[in-house]
Enzyme design. Structure first.
Site, PDB file in Angstrom:
ATOM      1  CG  ASP A   1      -2.163   0.744   1.121  1.00 57.01           C
ATOM      2  OD1 ASP A   1      -2.278   1.539   0.166  1.00 57.01           O
ATOM      3  OD2 ASP A   1      -3.045   0.582   1.989  1.00 57.01           O
TER       4      ASP A   1
ATOM      5  CG  ASP B   1      -9.507   2.581  -0.386  1.00 58.54           C
ATOM      6  OD1 ASP B   1      -9.111   1.413  -0.539  1.00 58.54           O
ATOM      7  OD2 ASP B   1      -8.850   3.441   0.221  1.00 58.54           O
TER       8      ASP B   1
END
Ligand code: DGJ
Length: 764
Positions: free
Chosen positions: A490, A560
């Site tokens: 990430d 997301d």
């Protein structure tokens, strides 16, 4: 097909199966001009297209108006400061600040194969830059010279036997004994005659968005001046992609001219197109000149990343296929490329930071019972990280949450028969972390300024060897000591306050380029030591979704936003360029955590099925009915996964173009024997009598059997009895490919908002 040089006319022909590019060395001085790029033209001399027979002629015939020539010529490597006032591909400065340069032809070579690209890290280490590769390639390298500065440019053009793409890159070499400053070096610049497009005014399409709204198709007309998208965030960004399309006003998915450009790069970029006073259209793409200067010392080289150019006259679907095939055949290296990916369950939206070993094992055991194959433990397993305010950089397991450490957890999972995946954010450090307390100077910061916090974190200065080695070792150590099959890498903030204790004022302009090289170095090392690792890239969702990343990670977390309705736009924009096999897509809880939207479980499944399928929810807490639907979804993924991964993808309808009512797409196997069609009714249509959708990519004369997926099983959660009845009332079970493509099928009007119909089409 192939690359040729016509010596008498000084013409280069770069020809793929369906496209031609022609470059010419023009005038006694040897300007390199773009004569033509488009559909096949053979090897005719087309230099009349350059209009050098009329005023202002060529500089050798009209030196008085040399500027007029430079102001209109279709230059292949336009430079600044000498009379071409459009956007340049290169801008160099000498140490006194003069910024005029002019590159002219010296020599060329044509060879079989294609070289790897390398950049130089701050300490001189060579780091491989992602670029296409493969045996069936041919390359033209043209050497140009800037005589006053003593700089050579090597323009490289490669083609593969099995692709219609042209790969371009540029390397500069300083052959003088003085430093030359590079202020701008783009990877590709393409000048097209205005007459290429209807009314001389093409449309431009970019992929634009924001966090949770990434890569939506954005089409508008361009006119005089420039239209540019860019990133100066240090990552490709949620906002824009290093990608654009120029097309005619009437170009659609199946018809019309498309000129696309894309950059194999994961950092700052610009990508634009403009129309000049003579209707010439100039498109350009490369690393962003903002936050970039490179002091190229005597004897040094600088490599710009590779750009991909695609032309087709058959609309966007054809462009998509060229990109997908190029990336699958010549860019993605992972051993998972052609393999079925494990169906995973990720605990992020299930627990956020609030989990322990027992909670994870309870999720894993329900998941296992449902056919899910891997548990991914997301953020929060290390240091004292119970929220997003601390511990990045302290990659030591939090034994309060996970007693017995990762070893115990991974052993338990192994006993269950579940694979184990783990989350890292290696490039970051929290101000509240042992790492930051020990090495505050490892964070990126400009002297005298408190660096800007984003998500309460700083960026590690991975341009530095020492820092990069530490980052590498802390990730690798975790992987060495537990049985970990997958890593989610990430990156949750953008670059600001650029400064590095190891880069002096002369070298600071290199930072953002070196940062991207640092990421490539880390990922490259990781895959070298752990070749079987499945790496999924992520950046607050899809903030670093680009062709550079897929060189390392065969899948990237798309967004997301896991709301299946929103995902229709995100995924159709993403798959415009990138293969479905790269799109991380999960079924999440309802109401959705980002939008609050409520959607049926099967629709969430149908949308996730067009990417790398998985779950992102607390399986122990969802309604039993949904939990019971999972085994069938997993089975459907296994049945059709290969088709989605390897097939040709076609857009049939985008809800944005249909007033939000419906969406549809399909994947067709390369041999055209089977296809999977997904239709999503987004909104109910009162009084509707069913909607025709026309399939694509089938063999016209073949007969196909049409089957509603899930309809064989009376208890199917995918296909209820009512849906089956609605389908049967309007359907037929056999049709020719031409009927399916020209007459189409009727999708019944289903009750309520959000419903899916999935069809299997099989050649008889
Ligand atoms: C952003 C990612 O996109 C999410 O999936 C999740 O991993 C969080 N970061 C964790 O902090």
């Amino acid at each position: 097909m192939g690359i040729k040089f016509d010596e008498s006319n000084r013409l280069f022909f770069i020809e793929t199966a369906h496209t031609s590019m022609c470059l010419a060395v023009v005038d006694d001085e040897g300007f390199l001009c773009n004569v033509y790029y488009g559909g096949c033209v053979g090897e005719d001399d087309l230099t009349y297209l350059l209009r050098t027979g009329i005023y202002p002629f060529l500089p050798s015939h009209n030196s008085r108006d040399r500027g007029g020539f430079l102001d209109m010529a279709r230059m292949e490597f336009p430079s600044s400061g000498v009379g071409d006032y459009r956007k340049s591909a290169v801008c160099l400065r000498d140490e006194e600040g003069h910024d005029a340069s002019q590159f002219t032809y010296v020599s060329h070579r044509i060879f079989d194969g294609k070289d790897n690209l390398y950049g130089l890290a701050a300490d001189g280490k060579k780091i491989r830059i992602p670029a296409t590769f493969g045996d069936n390639a041919q390359t033209l390298e043209i050497e140009l010279e800037e005589k006053v500065l003593g700089v050579r440019a090597y323009l490289s053009y490669s083609i593969f036997e099995d692709s219609d793409a042209i790969l371009k890159s540029v390397r500069l070499e300083n052959r003088s004994d003085r430093t030359v400053i590079i202020d701008r070096l783009l990877s590709s610049c393409l000048d097209l005659d205005g007459g290429t497009f209807e009314n001389n005014e093409p449309d431009i399409i970019t992929l634009s968005g924001s966090w949770a709204r990434e890569r939506r198709l954005d089409r508008r007309r361009i006119t005089r001046g420039n239209t540019e998208v860019y990133s100066t965030r240090g990552v490709t960004s949620h906002q824009f992609q290093p990608f654009s399309v120029l097309c005619g006003r009437n170009t659609d998915d199946s018809h019309g001219k498309v000129y696309a450009q894309n950059l194999i790069w994961s950092g700052n970029f610009i990508c634009g197109s403009g129309i000049d006073q003579f209707e010439t259209v100039r498109s350009y793409i490369g690393i962003s000149p903002e936050h970039f200067t490179w002091n190229l010392k005597a004897g040094e080289s600088f490599q710009a990343p590779e750009a991909v150019l695609v032309f087709t006259e058959n609309g966007f679907d054809s462009m998509t296929h060229i990109f997908h095939d190029l990336f699958r055949d010549h860019l993605i290296r992972s051993p998972y490329l052609h393999k079925e990916r494990p169906v995973l369950i990720n605990n992020w939206e299930a627990t956020y930071f609030d989990f322990d070993t027992d909670k994870l094992l309870s999720i894993a055991s329900d998941a296992k019972r449902s056919g899910i194959e891997m548990l991914v433990m997301d953020d929060g397993w290390f240091g004292k990280r119970n929220d997003d305010n601390s511990s990045l950089g302290d990659w030591i397991v939090n034994e309060e949450k996970l007693p017995g450490g990762l070893k115990r957890l991974s052993d338990e999972l192994e006993k269950m028969g579940m694979k184990f995946g783990i989350w890292f954010e290696p490039e970051m450090v929290s101000p509240d972390s042992d790492l930051y307390r020990a090495h505050p100077d490892w964070a990126v910061a400009a002297p005298g300024r408190t660096p800007c916090r984003m998500r309460n974190q700083y960026i590690l200065d991975i341009t530095r060897n020492e820092v990069r080695d530490h980052v590498y070792e802390s990730v690798a150590n975790v992987l060495r000591n537990a049985n970990i099959a997958y890593v989610k890498w990430d990156m949750n903030r953008a670059l600001t306050d650029i400064g590095s204790v190891e880069l002096d004022a002369q070298s600071l302009g290199r930072f953002s380029y070196l940062y991207t090289l640092g990421v490539y170095d880390l990922m490259g090392r990781l895959l070298e030591e752990f070749p079987d690792l499945l790496l999924e890239n992520c950046s607050s969702g899809g903030g670093r979704y680009d062709a550079g990343m897929i060189f390392y990670s065969p899948q990237i977390w798309c967004s997301d936003d896991t709301d299946a309705f929103e995902r229709l736009s995100v995924q159709s924009g993403t798959s415009f360029v990138y293969p479905l096999s790269t799109m991380g897509a999960h079924v999440s809880a309802s109401p959705n955590h980002v939008t609050g939207r409520v959607m049926p479980f099967d629709v969430r499944g149908a949308v996730a099925l067009s990417g790398t399928f998985g779950y992102e929810l607390d399986i122990t807490a969802i309604p039993e009915e949904d939990r019971n639907a999972i085994p069938e979804q997993v089975e459907i993924y296994h049945r059709y996964g290969e088709l989605v991964r390897e097939g040709d993808y076609y857009r049939i309808a985008c809800n944005a173009e249909h007033a939000g009512y419906y969406d549809a797409w399909m994947s067709v196997s390369k041999d055209k024997r089977s296809a999977l069609v997904t239709y999503i009714q987004c909104r109910a249509y009162p009084g509707g009598k069913g909607r025709v959708i026309k399939l694509k990519g089938l063999e016209p004369s073949a007969v196909y059997e049409i089957k509603l997926v899930g309809s064989d099983d009376e208890n199917s959660c995918w296909c209820s009895r009512d849906k089956k009845a609605a389908w049967e009332a309007l359907s037929t079970d056999r049709l020719s490919g031409s009927s399916l493509m020209n007459a189409g099928l009727i999708m019944p009007n289903l009750p309520g908002d959000y419903a899916q119909i999935t069809l299997e089409i099989t050649k008889k």
